[in-house]
Design an enzyme around this catalytic site. Structure first.
Site, PDB file in Angstrom:
ATOM      1  N   PHE A 149      74.297  56.369  78.358  1.00  0.00           N
ATOM      2  CA  PHE A 149      75.688  56.461  77.951  1.00  0.00           C
ATOM      3  C   PHE A 149      76.077  55.711  76.775  1.00  0.00           C
ATOM      4  O   PHE A 149      77.073  56.094  76.231  1.00  0.00           O
ATOM      5  CB  PHE A 149      76.545  56.044  79.101  1.00  0.00           C
ATOM      6  CG  PHE A 149      76.790  54.653  79.381  1.00  0.00           C
ATOM      7  CD1 PHE A 149      77.782  54.104  78.610  1.00  0.00           C
ATOM      8  CD2 PHE A 149      76.003  53.506  80.163  1.00  0.00           C
ATOM      9  CE1 PHE A 149      78.101  52.480  78.490  1.00  0.00           C
ATOM     10  CE2 PHE A 149      76.120  52.323  80.060  1.00  0.00           C
ATOM     11  CZ  PHE A 149      77.256  52.041  79.412  1.00  0.00           C
ATOM     12  N   GLU A 176      75.089  61.668  81.894  1.00  0.00           N
ATOM     13  CA  GLU A 176      76.309  62.498  82.691  1.00  0.00           C
ATOM     14  C   GLU A 176      77.752  61.780  82.265  1.00  0.00           C
ATOM     15  O   GLU A 176      78.688  62.365  82.758  1.00  0.00           O
ATOM     16  CB  GLU A 176      76.059  62.736  83.926  1.00  0.00           C
ATOM     17  CG  GLU A 176      75.691  61.622  84.896  1.00  0.00           C
ATOM     18  CD  GLU A 176      74.212  60.978  84.883  1.00  0.00           C
ATOM     19  OE1 GLU A 176      73.691  60.739  83.717  1.00  0.00           O
ATOM     20  OE2 GLU A 176      73.807  60.746  85.870  1.00  0.00           O
ATOM     21  N   CYS A 281      72.214  47.762  73.947  1.00  0.00           N
ATOM     22  CA  CYS A 281      70.911  46.978  74.189  1.00  0.00           C
ATOM     23  C   CYS A 281      70.447  45.967  73.093  1.00  0.00           C
ATOM     24  O   CYS A 281      69.487  45.197  73.364  1.00  0.00           O
ATOM     25  CB  CYS A 281      69.902  48.180  74.106  1.00  0.00           C
ATOM     26  SG  CYS A 281      69.424  48.659  72.516  1.00  0.00           S
TER      27      CYS A 281
HETATM   28  P1  NAD Z   1      70.426  54.669  83.016  1.00  0.00           P
HETATM   29  O1  NAD Z   1      68.857  54.257  83.041  1.00  0.00           O
HETATM   30  O2  NAD Z   1      71.408  54.325  84.203  1.00  0.00           O
HETATM   31  O3  NAD Z   1      70.550  56.213  82.600  1.00  0.00           O
HETATM   32  C1  NAD Z   1      69.727  56.619  81.290  1.00  0.00           C
HETATM   33  C2  NAD Z   1      69.384  57.964  81.648  1.00  0.00           C
HETATM   34  O4  NAD Z   1      68.660  58.099  82.727  1.00  0.00           O
HETATM   35  C3  NAD Z   1      70.529  58.837  81.952  1.00  0.00           C
HETATM   36  O5  NAD Z   1      70.296  60.216  81.205  1.00  0.00           O
HETATM   37  C4  NAD Z   1      70.745  59.072  83.175  1.00  0.00           C
HETATM   38  O6  NAD Z   1      71.206  60.340  83.826  1.00  0.00           O
HETATM   39  C5  NAD Z   1      69.123  59.079  83.840  1.00  0.00           C
HETATM   40  N1  NAD Z   1      69.099  58.476  85.266  1.00  0.00           N
HETATM   41  C6  NAD Z   1      69.776  57.708  85.786  1.00  0.00           C
HETATM   42  N2  NAD Z   1      69.236  57.199  86.915  1.00  0.00           N
HETATM   43  C7  NAD Z   1      68.214  57.988  87.230  1.00  0.00           C
HETATM   44  C8  NAD Z   1      67.141  57.922  88.097  1.00  0.00           C
HETATM   45  N3  NAD Z   1      67.240  57.452  89.316  1.00  0.00           N
HETATM   46  N4  NAD Z   1      66.371  58.951  88.077  1.00  0.00           N
HETATM   47  C9  NAD Z   1      66.137  59.576  86.961  1.00  0.00           C
HETATM   48  N5  NAD Z   1      67.040  59.734  85.839  1.00  0.00           N
HETATM   49  C10 NAD Z   1      68.048  58.723  85.920  1.00  0.00           C
HETATM   50  O7  NAD Z   1      70.998  53.786  81.783  1.00  0.00           O
HETATM   51  P2  NAD Z   1      72.535  53.888  81.267  1.00  0.00           P
HETATM   52  O8  NAD Z   1      73.348  52.978  82.196  1.00  0.00           O
HETATM   53  O9  NAD Z   1      73.022  55.144  80.919  1.00  0.00           O
HETATM   54  O10 NAD Z   1      72.410  52.962  79.809  1.00  0.00           O
HETATM   55  C11 NAD Z   1      72.409  51.785  79.647  1.00  0.00           C
HETATM   56  C12 NAD Z   1      70.981  51.011  79.774  1.00  0.00           C
HETATM   57  O11 NAD Z   1      70.260  51.728  78.561  1.00  0.00           O
HETATM   58  C13 NAD Z   1      70.851  49.522  79.495  1.00  0.00           C
HETATM   59  O12 NAD Z   1      69.952  48.798  80.268  1.00  0.00           O
HETATM   60  C14 NAD Z   1      70.428  49.272  77.727  1.00  0.00           C
HETATM   61  O13 NAD Z   1      69.924  48.104  77.742  1.00  0.00           O
HETATM   62  C15 NAD Z   1      69.639  50.474  77.839  1.00  0.00           C
HETATM   63  N6  NAD Z   1      69.477  50.805  76.475  1.00  0.00           N
HETATM   64  C16 NAD Z   1      68.311  50.684  75.840  1.00  0.00           C
HETATM   65  C17 NAD Z   1      67.923  50.951  74.538  1.00  0.00           C
HETATM   66  C18 NAD Z   1      66.837  50.624  73.779  1.00  0.00           C
HETATM   67  O14 NAD Z   1      66.535  51.294  72.902  1.00  0.00           O
HETATM   68  N7  NAD Z   1      65.782  49.606  74.214  1.00  0.00           N
HETATM   69  C19 NAD Z   1      69.098  51.416  73.766  1.00  0.00           C
HETATM   70  C20 NAD Z   1      70.239  51.816  74.544  1.00  0.00           C
HETATM   71  C21 NAD Z   1      70.484  51.552  75.881  1.00  0.00           C
END
Ligand code: NAD
Length: 499
Positions: A149, A176, A281
């Site tokens: 997100f 989402e 991140c």
């Molecule tokens: P998230 O892991 O909750 O969601 C990421 C994606 O995974 C979304 O599209 C979501 O729909 C999907 N998802 C969520 N739960 C799932 C499940 N149980 N099974 C399968 N798919 C699932 O992450 P978020 O809250 O959207 O984003 C924040 C996180 O992303 C933080 O930890 C941040 O550090 C990380 N991030 C990392 C980078 C990087 O390049 N390392 C960049 C941006 C964000």
């Protein structure tokens, strides 16, 4: 209530699963739309259509594919304000920050316009008598991106740019929480001339993600999000025989040496710690001053700066420094962690928990918080907080400070502030983290370098954008060719010595 869609075969398509997620305006704390959550059948149909569309796109010469991306860049610039507004409305970040989100993605599309150069193969003339050898990079077919997100424009663009430039069809499963901008990107790519079906935006949750993981047509998956989901996707995707790269969470340390310019360091920490409400991140979440005197001076410099920070809705434009958190749950989680920090003995120097904004009482705002005397055994140190909370860990020596960055399970980014070249050089050489800043707090590599963390922040061999992305989204084929005039010796039964 506004109902969002998927974008499939060049059109907005309503969801048919009957399942939806609410999309909020986090500044107001109100639901502003609902997004359909795709079923496995919807995902599989989108992938099958993408596979058909990919055949012609993959055979289109790279320069023509590059021209579609060139036009796409023009359209992104044309619609910058519109995209930023939609992004801020769903995510909550400030308008200037939302433009930065689009801009950093757009720069990767600019890089990808160079596809003809980046896809050039290798050629060796006369490896044997009348024999030439060449390698070419070919698209994988249908590939998918699953995105978080916190950068709803930048990260989808980082994924789709190189995937499409290499001749693949791309399935995007955006977050989402803020799905509108990804849908707008798909509209713009169509307007830029991308053939229908080559980019499919399929909204959804775990069911859609699992459908991607198990779909046999999908050859590669790029994921960005939290570490537990990154590990899950990496494991299941790899065991299903796919090429997978997953980028996860972070806990980025900034070391402040006694010789650093303390005003510069404090300015850097405030921007890198609290910008985007800490939902980055690459945010700096841990400050590690070396020596108690440095730590005391830093706190003195930080507190007045933190107290001046302006927190508010994106509609205030450039007058606010950061906005609300993305959801009520995110806010609750961050408030809970601040409470845990206090319980476990950290010193809460600035407490942002009681922040209240007139007219926005239901918004998911939190004021900035600053902890001092945080130790590695505390939850606020071990976990990624992903909120406007900065922790100060005091180190006695440079080696101790370096050790904190090295021993943490995350390894996304880190920075050192110093005037000493030897120390900076030693730090960059030794620290086991993917992206390093020297007097730069958020060292996000530009489009033509690559982005990726180490340890629990990155899974897989190749990074995002830059040349690595062209390797990730292609596979190499090597051809050895000889023409009949070179075949004079009859059958051969052993490996030929090419001398
Ligand atoms: P998230 O892991 O909750 O969601 C990421 C994606 O995974 C979304 O599209 C979501 O729909 C999907 N998802 C969520 N739960 C799932 C499940 N149980 N099974 C399968 N798919 C699932 O992450 P978020 O809250 O959207 O984003 C924040 C996180 O992303 C933080 O930890 C941040 O550090 C990380 N991030 C990392 C980078 C990087 O390049 N390392 C960049 C941006 C964000």
């Amino acid at each position: 209530m506004k109902e969002l869609s998927h974008f499939i075969n060049g059109q907005h398509v309503k969801g048919t699963s009957g399942r939806f997620a609410d999309v909020y305006n986090p500044a107001l704390g109100e639901v502003q739309a609902r997004v359909p959550l795709a079923s496995k059948a919807e995902m599989d149909a989108a992938v099958a259509a993408a596979a058909q569309a990919q055949v012609k796109w993959g055979a289109t010469n790279p320069q023509r594919r590059g021209r579609v991306l060139m036009e796409f860049v023009r359209l992104l610039n044309r619609d910058m304000d519109k995209l930023a507004e939609a992004l801020s409305r769903e995510h909550g970040k400030t308008l200037p920050d939302a433009k930065g989100d689009v801009q950093r993605g757009l720069e990767v599309i600019e890089f990808c316009i160079g596809a003809p150069h980046l896809l050039k193969g290798e050629f060796t003339d006369s490896v044997g008598p009348g024999i030439d050898m060449y390698s070419m990079r070919q698209p994988l077919g249908v590939v998918a991106g699953i995105t978080p997100f916190n950068f709803p424009a930048m990260i989808p663009l980082w994924k789709m740019g190189p995937a499409l430039a290499c001749g693949n069809a791309f399935i995007l499963k955006p977050s989402e929480r803020d799905p509108s901008v990804p849908l707008m990107l798909a509209e713009l790519l169509k307007e830029a001339g991308l053939p229908d079906g080559v980019l499919q935006v399929v909204n959804g949750d775990k069911e859609a993600v699992d459908a991607i993981l198990d779909n046999e047509t999908i050859q590669a998956i790029g994921f960005v999000g939290s570490t537990p989901i990154a590990e899950y996707i990496y494991g299941r995707g790899c065991s299903n025989g796919k090429r997978v790269q997953c980028f996860g969470g972070a806990k980025n340390h900034m070391i402040i040496m006694p010789d650093a310019d303390m005003d510069q360091a404090a300015d850097a920490l405030v921007g890198a710690g609290y910008g985007a409400a800490g939902e980055r991140c690459m945010a700096i979440s841990v400050a590690v001053p070396v020596g108690d005197e440095t730590a005391d001076r830093l706190i003195e410099k930080l507190v007045p700066r933190i107290e001046k920070l302006k927190v508010g809705p994106y509609t205030a434009g450039a007058d606010v420094d950061y906005g609300p958190l993305v959801t009520a749950q995110a806010k609750e989680r961050v408030l809970g962690l601040i409470g845990t920090g206090v319980e476990q003995g950290a010193e809460l120097v600035v407490d942002g928990r009681d922040f209240n904004l007139q007219g926005y009482e239901d918004g998911y705002f939190i004021g900035p918080s600053l902890f001092d005397r945080v130790t590695p055994d505390m939850d606020i140190y071990k976990q990624e907080i992903f909120g406007p909370v900065l922790s100060q860990v005091r180190a006695k020596t440079y080696e101790e400070a370096l050790g904190y960055a090295m021993d943490h399970e995350y390894g996304n980014g880190t920075a050192i502030f110093t005037r000493d070249g030897d120390t900076a050089r030693d730090f960059a050489a030794r620290v086991n983290v993917g992206m390093i800043g020297i007097n730069v707090p958020i060292p996000v590599p530009l489009a033509y370098h690559t982005f990726g963390g180490w340890k629990k922040s990155g899974f897989g061999d190749l990074n995002q954008h830059g040349p690595d992305s062209f390797r990730f989204y292609t596979r190499t084929k090597t051809v050895t060719s000889r023409w009949p005039s070179g075949m004079k010796e009859g059958g051969e039964f052993h490996f030929k010595q090419m001398d």
